[in-house]
Scaffold this active site. Structure first.
Site: not given
Length: 423
Positions: A176, A206, A290, A300, A329, A331
């Site tokens: 991150y 991402n 992912h 998402h 991806h 959480h």
């Protein structure tokens, strides 16, 4: 410099170059930045991590602040190194940041299930050790996605260490860093105690893209430079997708954020790689992406990296009888039944989302209701997974909630051992 990076990052988010989610996550744990010790010299190895690199070989990666030999000495007895290997070093620049020397050395052949002691670079470097995967079942895999570097990440890593795993699988979103490159260095230091002792096999998410239009056009600059995976050994032309094998298991790591449609390099490589799988030698077949192909969380939903990739590649995985597809991806944690074309199918893969490693963005707590029949268990808590492949036909999957009881577990049977699913 740090202030300049923060201003740039704020600008990027403001103008929409980084897609924002349409929901609000609760706050996560405090971010943890791991600095170098005061007595660390410019030639002392740091951020050491290892990864499988073909048959009976291991890649050793580390960083030094200054030029230092790209050499590893290793042996099976402390302080005695009968083997040595030389490799290469590289560096990269990102805006105002210049990385240290990134060293890459492949050692081997190595004996299975064996502890090796090793030194990176200079003879004065500290001695480290790792254990190679076993030669036969059982094998233990740790699985954790969207790690980040927070207090929750520390908790997750502490619990993973207790598993005494053989290989760690990470389906994307590592540091991150999000453009501020020193966070990559911090992440490398944070995971070194684990990643220097067991192979970490990772894919990108991402947060690894780090592309800034007109300013830094290259994608995955830091990820590709720092986390060299065995793509060459698996016949891939990209570090973003590759495969590897450990005892009885063939693992495919796919890239959600690079081309995946029919005719793309990734699609053609996947098609070729699946044809090479020998289910007599590797009766288990896993894949990692992912962005999850199946997801009942409100986070998402409808992203092309999920739905378009599923549309493009699901037939390939189903026809090859892939046993499990891991994703990150989102959480949170979610386990699906065996599924194909959005319906339960006894010959389809089990889909597991495990994007709950400890990221700074918090948890995705909102789910769709009612819960779809193909979704068997879902919970928004930080945690980690443990897959113990017992033999050619049976494996036990356990999802652990950090610092709590074990809320989800199941036994899986390999599709290669099911007469109704043998192709």
């Amino acid at each position: 410099m740090k202030q300049a990076y923060h201003v740039l990052a704020l600008f990027i988010f403001t103008v929409g170059l980084v897609r924002a989610d349409d929901y609000v996550r609760p706050p996560a744990g405090k971010s943890v930045f791991v600095s170098l010790s005061d007595d660390h010299s410019k030639q002392t190895p740091q951020q050491v991590h290892i990864s499988l690199a073909g048959d009976a070989k291991m890649r050793i990666s580390w960083i030094t602040d200054d030029v230092s030999p790209s050499m590893v000495m290793y042996g099976k007895t402390q302080g005695e190194y009968e083997g040595s290997a030389n490799g290469s070093s590289s560096s990269y620049g990102y805006l105002l940041y210049e990385s240290g020397q990134i060293h890459d050395v492949v050692i081997g052949p190595l004996e299975p299930g064996t502890v090796y002691y090793y030194k990176c670079g200079l003879d004065s470097s500290p001695e480290l050790s790792f254990r190679t995967p076993p030669a036969e079942f059982p094998i233990d895999l740790a699985v954790s996605g969207d790690l980040g570097q927070t207090e929750w990440t520390r908790s997750t890593l502490k619990h993973i260490q207790k598993i005494d795993y053989d290989v760690l699988l990470l389906p994307g979103d590592l540091s991150y860093a999000d453009f501020y490159q020193p966070w990559w260095d911090s992440f490398g230091r944070l995971v070194e105690p684990l990643a220097s002792q067991r192979p970490w096999m990772v894919s990108q998410g991402n947060h690894e893209v780090e592309r800034i239009p007109l300013i830094h056009k290259e994608r995955f600059t830091a990820y590709n430079a720092r986390w060299h995976m065995p793509f060459e050994e698996s016949g891939s032309n990209s570090n973003l997708f590759y495969s590897f094998e450990v005892v009885g298991v063939h693992v495919i790591m796919l890239g959600s954020y690079t081309d995946f449609g029919p005719g793309s390099s990734q699609y053609n490589w996947l098609e070729s790689d699946l044809k090479k799988v020998d289910r007599q030698r590797t009766p288990w077949l896993f894949a990692l992406v992912h962005a999850p192909w199946y997801n009942s969380n409100k986070a998402h939903q409808g992203e092309k990296e999920s739905t378009h990739m599923r549309d493009a590649m699901e037939d390939l995985l189903y026809n090859a009888r892939v046993d499990i597809v891991f994703a990150g991806h989102v959480h949170a944690y979610e386990r699906f039944t065996r599924v194909y074309k959005q319906d339960a199918n006894k010959c389809g893969p089990v889909h597991i989302t495990i994007g709950d490693g400890g990221n700074r963005e918090g948890l995705a707590t909102k789910y769709k209701h009612p819960q779809p029949s193909i979704s068997l268990f879902r919970e928004a808590s930080f945690g980690h997974g443990h897959l113990r492949v017992v033999n050619a036909s049976h494996a036990e999957w356990i999802w652990h909630r950090n610092d709590d009881a074990q809320p989800d577990s199941t036994w899986l049977t390999s599709l290669a051992s099911d007469p109704a699913c043998v192709v």
